[in-house]
Design a protein around this motif. Structure first.
Motif, PDB file in Angstrom:
ATOM      1  N   ARG A 116      59.600  63.934 -28.716  1.00  0.00           N
ATOM      2  CA  ARG A 116      58.565  64.827 -28.197  1.00  0.00           C
ATOM      3  C   ARG A 116      57.203  64.342 -28.630  1.00  0.00           C
ATOM      4  O   ARG A 116      57.010  63.913 -29.777  1.00  0.00           O
ATOM      5  CB  ARG A 116      58.808  66.253 -28.713  1.00  0.00           C
TER       6      ARG A 116
ATOM      7  N   ILE B 269      53.175  65.457 -28.809  1.00  0.00           N
ATOM      8  CA  ILE B 269      52.251  66.590 -28.774  1.00  0.00           C
ATOM      9  C   ILE B 269      50.856  66.062 -28.457  1.00  0.00           C
ATOM     10  O   ILE B 269      50.381  65.108 -29.114  1.00  0.00           O
ATOM     11  CB  ILE B 269      52.209  67.309 -30.141  1.00  0.00           C
TER      12      ILE B 269
ATOM     13  N   THR C 198      53.064  69.325 -24.434  1.00  0.00           N
ATOM     14  CA  THR C 198      54.247  68.566 -24.861  1.00  0.00           C
ATOM     15  C   THR C 198      54.798  67.748 -23.701  1.00  0.00           C
ATOM     16  O   THR C 198      54.886  68.235 -22.577  1.00  0.00           O
ATOM     17  CB  THR C 198      55.366  69.520 -25.319  1.00  0.00           C
TER      18      THR C 198
ATOM     19  N   GLU D 197      55.835  64.017 -32.346  1.00  0.00           N
ATOM     20  CA  GLU D 197      56.065  65.211 -33.161  1.00  0.00           C
ATOM     21  C   GLU D 197      56.680  64.823 -34.503  1.00  0.00           C
ATOM     22  O   GLU D 197      56.393  65.436 -35.531  1.00  0.00           O
ATOM     23  CB  GLU D 197      57.004  66.158 -32.402  1.00  0.00           C
TER      24      GLU D 197
END
Lengths: 625, 344
Positions: free
Chosen positions: A399, A401, A427, A464
């Protein structure tokens, strides 16, 4: 594949960056408070227009000799290969390329526009001709730590060459290999710049040093950085340029499992003792891989080789790119270890144990946007292409961000606001290739900066997995996306007074060189039939054309459209529409003029270093992550 | 005036002669430009009326260059512009010039230089106000006569020689009645006549078809310091050379504003690490890029003309940067107009 591989050439020489400096000070953008002295050279007491007010923004490659070439098998090209007598040159049939800042509040991503790169022999015959994809510099740092001013900095540019045409290369086995490797129509090019001479009394004024590498590129790789192993560090606290805590700046490496070599690029990483001079003796510099003994959990450092950076002519010949180990191949066991463990660069002083100078990113995790500079009109969108990796391999499923981050821009007027102007997903998830796209849509900033059009923003995209504070991930302060979003501008019909006059006036103020061709502050001059046609042509060119106006590429779509419409639709008297003169002077629009000129003009303080100092001092007031 | 060897005329009759002659004409039209530009540059931003007159001559030489290129392309030839010896050596003779012919220097602007060099270059066969030249010079021809002979040869050979690709014709940069595609004898004749009249005027009038003074007379105005005007109330039957006089409004000249640049600079004379050397390299590289851009434009890429013009404009900036840099003996550096295909 990129320049950081076995097949590559290196070049070394000078560059010229004849930047114009009146626009270095954001306050000079204010027509209402502009003074004629702002167009003059600094005089030791007053900053005026800083150190090159009549700059033309030209970027040139000068005397860039090819100093080495390496074949696909890792061997140097034969001494008789004529490529070793060739130069890396720019265009021989158009004007020079242009060096362009995004905005006075973001001078840290200066881009080269409209550059053609050739491989040429000394008689001017062209062996290869290509277009250099516009790119901004990265990883600026204090290359000459005991220096001051812009001459103390170093930075790098990485991009690709496109639209490649080859000449008569039958005599050069190296160039034939390079041609075969460019089957995707791309080549990778990376160069390091330092030792910039901003002293107008010096014979090498506006010149600097350049060393670089050209190698193959594939369509799947990013254009502006290497998918590989990234060494990252933090800065010692100081205003101004990044000063690597361990003396070695950000750098990158690629593991070639077929060739069993580690290619490391130290070209923008090592400090010098003088401006553009010999490297500082940091003692023995070596690369190792840090693994853990399975039995007793102690750290084992697997040595991968030393770098002979102090050897005479090393930088000229290699541009800092080395293949390690120098004298052997990596073993299968070493390759296995390297694939899953952190690398580090160590410095070993005489009679002392090795000390880490810079580590690979924690967990080998790395993500970077490819293109990182965008200009948007309201309603347009930008696509940020992200490539995430772990130990140089794609990092699928991770992920990412994304968030607004203005900590690397500004310092004078408020930047990064209003925040609701940019819309983008918070995201995204990396696909099976470790890639993702973040679509950023721009609205209308509604003129938050008054006398400067639009607003400049930063967006940072991080894995992330790198966020937990315990990881102490050393985020690179310059690794974010910069976006300039212009204000909406509608004029129906466009006229001179109160509409286009302020636009032209600002350019006339900031670029005194233009007055030689046309007085942009004067309706008579701009509307002169002899000027209308060239203005129409140059304002209508694609920004990738080196003749495109404005040179600064900071004219919004709305204003450009208005100017072209105004020039193309004269009134009954055959001249562009004047409109109605204002009854009273226009009200002062905006925020108070910030006085940015240093109180006592220290010549060395005028330049990019001033921008970084402003950013650093403003950073403490910004909202942190 | 510039005198060309008569052998050039003899060659006109041989196979390929017209093509070679037009290539020579292209080289001639270019050859004066470094000298004119060098003097023009030395005016900087001053003496605007004089600068305007010089610039107008320079622009027309470029037009003549383009017309000659178009004509050569029209008859199936290819202008050869990108080569080191396209640029004359300064000081030296113009291409085709014989030893007795004028020696052209690169010099800062002065009225003396205008008189001695520029007016000599442009001097017509039969200039008004000056005595007729000795007629019995059978070994040499003037540029004007050279063009006349080229024009005649083309007419004699006829429409059949116009085998060139029309797609190579270049237009733009000038009004359509000055630059136009050359497609046959009529347009070729029109083009060459324009060159002659703009350069020298006619035998009865110093004006060209657009009612502008021919080059020679523009330089003469600068030299005299007054505009050339009609004598008021000249009675009918007044000889042509008494109908006009340099009695018009004065053309101001501020000698102090001329930049003191050296004569006939050479790249080899600038110390290798000096600012003058770097700036001169940039200039020569831009100038050579202009030749390459023009070569490309006139060899099948007519749309590159705008880009070539932009390179030409950039040369002035590079010259201006140089001309305030001290060189030696109280004089400043000047661009040396040498062929430099790489920026070393």
């Amino acid at each position: 594949m990129s320049y950081l591989n076995s097949l590559r050439l290196n070049f070394f020489g000078k560059f010229q960056a004849a930047v114009s400096t009146v626009n270095n000070d954001p306050a000079h953008f204010n027509n209402a408070t502009f003074k004629p002295s702002y167009q003059k050279m600094e005089d030791g007491k007053h900053a005026n227009g800083w150190w090159n007010p009549r700059g033309d923004a030209n970027w040139r490659m000068i005397g860039c000799n090819i100093t080495s070439a390496w074949l696909s098998d890792g061997q140097p090209a034969a001494g008789s290969d004529p490529v070793l007598t060739y130069l890396i040159a720019d265009s021989d049939w158009s004007v020079a390329a242009k060096l362009v800042d995004l905005d006075p509040e973001q001078q840290g991503v200066s881009e080269i526009w409209g550059m053609e790169i050739r491989i040429a022999d000394s008689s001017g015959n062209t062996l290869m001709r290509a277009k250099y994809k516009t790119a901004g510099f990265m990883d600026i740092f204090m290359r000459w730590p005991s220096g001051s001013g812009d001459g103390s900095a170093g930075a790098m540019y990485q991009s690709v060459l496109t639209d490649i045409q080859w000449g008569q290369i039958d005599n050069s086995p190296f160039l034939q290999q390079l041609q075969q490797a460019s089957s995707a129509g791309l080549l990778s090019i990376k160069f390091n710049v330092d030792a910039f001479d901003a002293n107008y009394q010096s014979p090498t004024f506006t010149l600097g040093r350049i060393a670089g590498t050209i190698g193959p590129a594939t369509a799947a790789e990013p254009h502006h950085f290497v998918i590989g192993r990234h060494f990252m560090t933090t800065s010692l606290p100081q205003p101004g340029f990044f000063l690597p805590a361990g003396n070695v700046n950000f750098c990158e490496a690629v593991v070639d499992e077929k060739a069993c070599k580690l290619y490391l690029d130290l070209g923008n990483s090592l400090p010098t003792t003088t401006m553009g001079g010999p490297f500082t003796d940091l003692s023995v510099l070596s690369v190792a891989c840090a693994t853990v003994d399975a039995n007793n959990q102690t750290q084992i450092l697997v040595p991968l080789g030393d770098v002979d950076y102090l050897a005479s002519g090393w930088y000229e010949k290699t541009a800092g790119v080395v293949a390690l180990p120098a004298d052997r191949k990596l073993t299968a066991a070493e390759l296995t270890t390297i694939a899953a463990n952190q690398l580090l660069i160590q410095l070993t002083a005489p009679n002392a144990p090795p000390k880490p100078a810079i580590w690979e990113s924690p967990g080998g995790l790395y993500i970077r946007p490819d293109r990182f500079v965008f200009r948007l009109n309201p309603g347009e969108s930008a696509e940020i292409r992200l490539f995430g990796s772990q130990y140089g391999q794609p990092y699928p499923g991770a992920r990412v961000i994304s968030f607004l981050d203005a900590s690397g821009i500004g310092g004078n007027l408020p930047v990064g606001v209003p925040e609701d102007v940019l819309e983008f997903p918070r995201t995204v998830v990396l696909n099976e290739f470790g890639q993702a796209k973040v679509q950023v849509s721009a609205g209308n900033p509604r003129n938050p900066r008054g006398y400067i059009d639009g607003q400049v923003y930063g967006i940072r995209c991080v894995l992330e997995d790198t966020l937990p504070p315990a990881l102490q991930y050393p985020f690179n302060p310059s690794e974010f996306v910069s976006l300039l979003v212009w204000d909406e501008f509608v004029a129906d019909p466009p006229v001179w007074y109160g509409c286009l006059q302020p636009v032209f006036q600002q350019y006339a103020n900031l670029y005194p060189l233009m007055s030689r061709f046309v007085d942009l502050s004067s309706y008579e001059s701009v509307s002169d039939p002899n000027n209308v046609i060239p203005l129409t042509i140059t304002f209508g060119l694609d920004p990738h054309d080196p003749n495109s106006m404005p040179v600064t590429r900071d004219l919004s779509g709305g204003k450009r459209k208005a100017i072209l419409q105004w020039l193309a639709n004269p009134g009954p008297n055959g001249k562009p529409l004047l409109g109605t003169p204002p009854v009273s002077p226009p009200a002062a629009l905006e925020t108070a003029e910030a006085n940015l000129a240093p109180a006592m003009v220290d010549r060395q303080s005028l330049g990019k270093v001033a921008f970084y100092k402003r950013v650093a001092s403003a950073r403490s007031t910004r909202r942190k992550l | 005036m510039i005198l060309l060897s008569k052998q050039l005329l003899d060659d006109l009759e041989r196979p390929g002669g017209v093509q070679r002659a037009l290539q020579k004409a292209i080289e001639l039209e270019h050859a004066t430009l470094p000298a004119y530009l060098y003097s023009l540059y030395s005016l900087g931003d001053s003496n605007v009326e004089i600068a305007g007159l010089m610039l107008s001559v320079i622009m027309e030489e470029m037009l003549h260059f383009a017309i000659a290129c178009n004509t050569l392309n029209a008859i199936g030839g290819s202008p050869d512009i990108d080569k080191p010896d396209f640029i004359p050596i300064y000081p030296g003779h113009l291409p085709g010039g014989v030893d007795e012919s004028l020696c052209v220097h690169l010099r800062r602007f002065s009225k003396e230089h205008v008189h001695k060099t520029f007016m000599s270059i442009e001097e017509p066969e039969d200039p008004l106000h000056f005595p007729l030249l000795a007629v019995a010079d059978t070994n040499h021809v003037t540029i004007g006569e050279y063009y006349t002979r080229i024009e005649k040869r083309i007419a004699d050979l006829g429409e059949g020689i116009f085998t060139g690709d029309p797609g190579r014709q270049v237009v733009g940069g000038f009004p359509p009645d000055e630059i136009f595609p050359i497609t046959g004898v009529a347009s070729a004749t029109k083009g060459i006549e324009l060159i002659k009249q703009q350069g020298e005027g006619t035998t009865t009038s110093p004006l060209d078809p657009e009612k502008q003074l021919a080059h020679y007379y523009r330089f003469a105005e600068i030299w005299h310091g007054n505009q050339l005007v009609r004598v008021k109330d000249a009675p009918p039957g007044t000889p042509d050379d008494q109908k006009l006089n340099y009695d018009g409004p004065p053309i101001p000249f501020d000698e102090a504003k001329v930049l003191p640049i050296v004569d006939d600079p050479k790249s080899s004379k600038y110390p290798p690490t000096s600012q003058a050397h770097y700036l001169n390299d940039n200039f020569n590289y831009a100038y050579t890029s202009l030749l390459k851009a023009l070569h490309r434009t006139f060899n099948g890429h007519p749309s590159e003309l705008d880009s070539a013009i932009a390179v030409m404009h950039s040369m002035r900036e590079l010259a201006m940067e140089m001309m305030t840099v001290p060189f030696a003996n109280g004089e400043n550096a000047g661009p040396s107009f040498e062929y430099q295909p790489v920026n070393k």
